[in-house]
Design an enzyme around this catalytic site. Structure first.
Site, PDB file in Angstrom:
ATOM      1  N   ALA A  84      43.827  49.669  40.901  1.00 15.90           N
ATOM      2  CA  ALA A  84      44.307  48.363  41.343  1.00 15.90           C
ATOM      3  C   ALA A  84      43.099  47.483  41.599  1.00 15.90           C
ATOM      4  CB  ALA A  84      45.157  48.476  42.602  1.00 15.90           C
ATOM      5  N   SER A  85      43.272  46.176  41.390  1.00 11.76           N
ATOM      6  CA  SER A  85      42.172  45.248  41.607  1.00 11.76           C
ATOM      7  C   SER A  85      42.753  43.905  42.015  1.00 11.76           C
ATOM      8  CB  SER A  85      41.339  45.094  40.328  1.00 11.76           C
ATOM      9  OG  SER A  85      40.295  44.166  40.516  1.00 11.76           O
ATOM     10  N   ALA A  86      42.156  43.307  43.055  1.00 12.50           N
ATOM     11  CA  ALA A  86      42.651  42.019  43.539  1.00 12.50           C
ATOM     12  C   ALA A  86      41.477  41.058  43.695  1.00 12.50           C
ATOM     13  CB  ALA A  86      43.409  42.202  44.853  1.00 12.50           C
ATOM     14  N   SER A  87      41.542  40.163  44.678  1.00 11.48           N
ATOM     15  CA  SER A  87      40.570  39.077  44.766  1.00 11.48           C
ATOM     16  C   SER A  87      39.186  39.524  45.199  1.00 11.48           C
ATOM     17  CB  SER A  87      41.088  37.996  45.714  1.00 11.48           C
ATOM     18  OG  SER A  87      41.394  38.553  46.977  1.00 11.48           O
TER      19      SER A  87
ATOM     20  N   ASP B 110      49.245  38.550  55.163  1.00  6.14           N
ATOM     21  CA  ASP B 110      49.329  38.425  53.706  1.00  6.14           C
ATOM     22  C   ASP B 110      50.321  39.437  53.115  1.00  6.14           C
ATOM     23  OD1 ASP B 110      48.677  37.280  51.282  1.00  6.14           O
ATOM     24  OD2 ASP B 110      46.886  38.500  50.967  1.00  6.14           O
TER      25      ASP B 110
ATOM     26  N   LYS C 265      38.876  51.804  48.556  1.00  6.00           N
ATOM     27  CA  LYS C 265      38.833  50.364  48.311  1.00  6.00           C
ATOM     28  C   LYS C 265      37.388  49.897  48.441  1.00  6.00           C
ATOM     29  CE  LYS C 265      40.766  46.016  50.123  1.00  6.00           C
ATOM     30  NZ  LYS C 265      41.706  45.436  51.137  1.00  6.00           N
TER      31      LYS C 265
END
Length: 510
Positions: free
Chosen positions: A84-87, A244, A107
Site C-alpha cells: 500500500a502507498s499513500a501521500s 482522517d 509503514k
C-alpha cells in the site's frame, strides 16, 4: 466522458507531484456527494495505491532510525514491493526477526517527503493568500492549524501513541458491543521510530472496494453502524478523534470474537491525524446537539456566540447543511416580474456572500477542534453515501451525544472538579451533597429528554419512509430513503427556487 477525462488528468497530476497533492486528491475522492462519480472512481486509488519507491530507497530511512541495526537485523521476509502507498508513506509486510511467527505491517516514510513538504506547504499558503485576495474570502485563519496538523503526521512515534490511546479509549470507555466490533492493530515499539511504524498485520478488505465487500457477503448497514458508532463515540465520549477516516483507512474482516455467524469487524488504521478535544468543547458540542434536537434555539445561539459566531442562523445552516433563510423576500407584481425577480436573486446572492464571508471572518475564534470534528463527520457522511446510505447517521450521533453529555454531567456532579455552567464558561465550585444530587438528576433528565427527542425524530423519519414508499408506488417517482437524502433534496429545491433555474443532477450521474 468529460468528467472521466478531467478525473484522469487530475489523478495524473496528483501522482506526478506526490505529497500534499495526493492528500488533495484523497480529499476530492471522499466528497462523493459534491462531485461526479468518475472523480471518486479514478481518485480512490490514491487512498492506498499511490506511487511507491523501491526498497533500496527506503532502507536508509529505516536504518537511520535504529543506529547499529540493519533492515535484516530487524525483519525477515520483508516484501520487495509495497502493499500500500499513500501521500507520505508506503507499507510493506514482513516478519519480526525477534519473533518470526509475527507478521507485521511496516509503514515507512518516503525519502523525499521531508524536503517536499516544505515546498508543498509554501504552495498551499500562497494559494490561500491568492484566494483570500482575489475573492475576499477569509481562509488564512485556518492555514497555521492545517500546517501544524500535517507536520504532526510525519511523526510516526506520535501516530503510534495515538493508536494506543484509541485502543485504551475503547477498552475503558466503550460499551461491550463497540469493543467487540472495532479493532486497532497492536504497535511494536521496538521496531518503531519517527519515520518507521511497525504494527500487527491484519488481513481484511478495504472500504475502497465496496464491490468486493458485497461479494464477501458483508452488510453495508452493519459496516456503517460500526463506523458511525465508533466516530460518534470518539467525538462525544472519548474526546480523542481520528481526523482522517477515509475509506483507505478502514478494513473489514470476519470478527474473530464471533465463531457462530458472519459478523464484520471494523479495523481502524492510520492514526497520524488526531484531535484532542477539550472537556469544555466536548460538553458544548454535545449540548449543541441536544439543543438542536429539542429545538432550543436560545441555547444554540448562546453556544454559537461563545465560539465567536454572531450569526447563529448562518452557523445553524452550516451545521445542518441547509441553505440559509434570507430576509427581504416579497412576491413580485406581474409588471415587474422579470426585472424584480432578477434584482432580488442578485440581492440574495450578495446577502449569502456577505454572510458567508462574515461567518468565515468570525471563524478565527472557533475552537480548533470544531474544524477537524466537522471534517471527520463530513468524511463519514460521504462513506455512508458511497455505500447507499444504509444507516441514519444523525440518530447514531445523537445517541452518543446523549450518552456523552450524561456521563459528563454525572461525573462533574460526583467529582470535586468545578462545574461548567451553560455556554458562558463559568465554573462555580460545588461542595454540598444537595448540589451533587441535583447534578446527577440534571444528567439523567438531560439524557431522557435527549433520547426522547431522538425517538420522536426517528418515528418521524419512519412515518416519512412509509409515506414515501406509498408515494413512490403511486407516482413511480423513486423515494428518498434517508435523512441525508432528504436534506440534499431540500437543498436542491431551495437552490432552484433561489437561483430561478433547474439544477440538472444528471450531470453528476453521467
Amino acid at each position: 466522458m468529460i468528467h472521466e477525462r478531467a478525473a484522469r488528468r487530475l489523478l495524473l497530476c496528483c501522482k506526478e507531484n506526490g505529497g500534499l497533492f495526493i492528500k488533495f486528491g484523497q480529499s476530492i475522492a471522499v466528497q462523493s456527494s459534491l462531485l461526479p462519480p468518475p472523480f471518486r472512481k479514478e481518485l480512490s486509488v490514491l487512498y492506498d495505491n499511490a506511487p511507491s519507491v523501491a526498497v533500496s530507497e527506503i532502507t536508509p530511512v529505516i536504518e537511520r532510525g535504529f543506529p547499529g541495526r540493519t533492515l535484516d537485523d530487524m525483519f525477515v521476509d520483508f516484501s520487495p514491493e509495497a502493499v500500500a502507498s499513500a501521500s507520505v508513506a508506503q507499507v510493506h509486510t514482513a516478519r519480526l526477526r525477534s519473533d518470526p511467527s509475527q507478521v507485521v505491517a511496516v509503514k515507512v516514510q518516503k525519502p523525499e517527503i521531508k524536503l517536499q513538504i516544505g515546498w508543498d506547504l509554501f504552495a498551499f499558503r500562497a494559494c490561500a493568500h491568492l484566494i483570500e485576495y482575489a475573492f475576499d474570502v477569509p481562509i488564512m485563519w485556518s492555514v497555521d492549524e492545517i500546517e501544524r496538523r500535517l507536520r504532526e503526521e510525519l511523526d510516526f512515534e506520535r501516530e503510534a501513541g495515538n493508536s494506543e490511546l484509541a485502543g485504551r479509549d475503547l477498552d475503558t470507555l466503550a460499551d461491550r458491543w463497540l469493543r467487540r466490533v472495532v479493532y486497532i492493530p497492536k504497535v511494536f515499539w521496538e521496531a518503531t521510530s519517527r519515520e518507521v511504524l511497525t504494527t500487527e498485520w491484519v488481513d481484511g478488505t478495504s472500504l475502497v472496494h465496496p464491490q468486493k465487500l458485497a461479494v464477501e457477503g458483508w452488510s453495508n448497514k452493519e459496516i456503517m453502524q460500526q463506523m458511525v458508532a465508533l466516530f460518534a463515540f470518539q467525538i462525544f465520549v472519548a474526546g480523542n478523534v481520528h481526523g482522517d477516516p477515509h475509506p483507505g483507512n478502514i478494513l473489514i474482516r470476519q470478527n474473530p470474537n464471533n465463531a457462530y455467524w458472519h459478523e464484520p469487524q471494523l479495523v481502524l488504521l492510520d492514526h497520524g491525524l488526531y484531535v484532542r478535544e477539550s472537556k469544555l468543547f466536548r460538553r458544548q458540542y454535545a449540548e449543541f446537539w441536544r439543543s438542536a434536537m429539542i429545538g432550543n434555539k436560545q441555547s444554540m445561539a448562546r453556544i454559537a456566540e461563545s465560539w465567536g459566531i454572531s450569526d447563529a442562523g448562518m452557523f445553524s445552516s452550516m451545521v445542518s447543511l441547509k441553505p440559509p433563510i434570507l430576509g427581504g423576500h416579497h412576491k413580485a407584481n406581474v409588471d415587474d416580474a422579470e426585472k424584480g425577480e432578477s434584482k432580488r436573486a442578485y440581492e440574495q446572492q450578495m446577502e449569502v456572500k456577505r454572510r458567508t464571508i462574515a461567518a468565515l471572518r468570525e471563524s478565527s475564534s472557533l475552537p480548533p477542534e470544531l474544524v477537524f470534528v466537522t471534517r471527520n463527520m463530513n468524511i463519514v457522511r460521504a462513506n455512508n453515501q458511497s455505500l447507499g446510505t444504509p444507516v441514519n447517521r444523525v440518530q447514531i450521533l445523537g445517541q452518543y451525544a446523549a450518552l456523552g453529555l450524561r456521563r459528563m454531567l454525572i461525573d462533574e456532579a460526583l467529582s470535586s472538579d468545578r462545574r461548567y455552567s451553560g455556554a458562558r464558561g463559568v465554573l462555580p465550585s460545588r461542595d454540598t451533597l444537595l448540589s451533587r444530587v441535583a447534578g446527577v438528576v440534571a444528567g439523567e433528565w438531560s439524557y431522557v429528554t435527549f433520547r426522547l427527542a431522538l425517538w420522536v425524530a426517528g418515528a418521524g423519519m419512519a412515518v416519512y419512509g412509509v409515506w414515501a414508499r406509498i408515494w413512490s408506488v403511486v407516482t413511480g417517482i423513486p423515494r428518498i430513503k434517508d435523512l441525508d437524502g432528504v436534506m440534499d433534496e431540500a437543498m436542491r429545491r431551495a437552490m432552484e427556487k433561489k437561483l430561478g433555474y433547474q439544477i440538472d443532477t444528471s450531470l453528476f450521474t453521467a
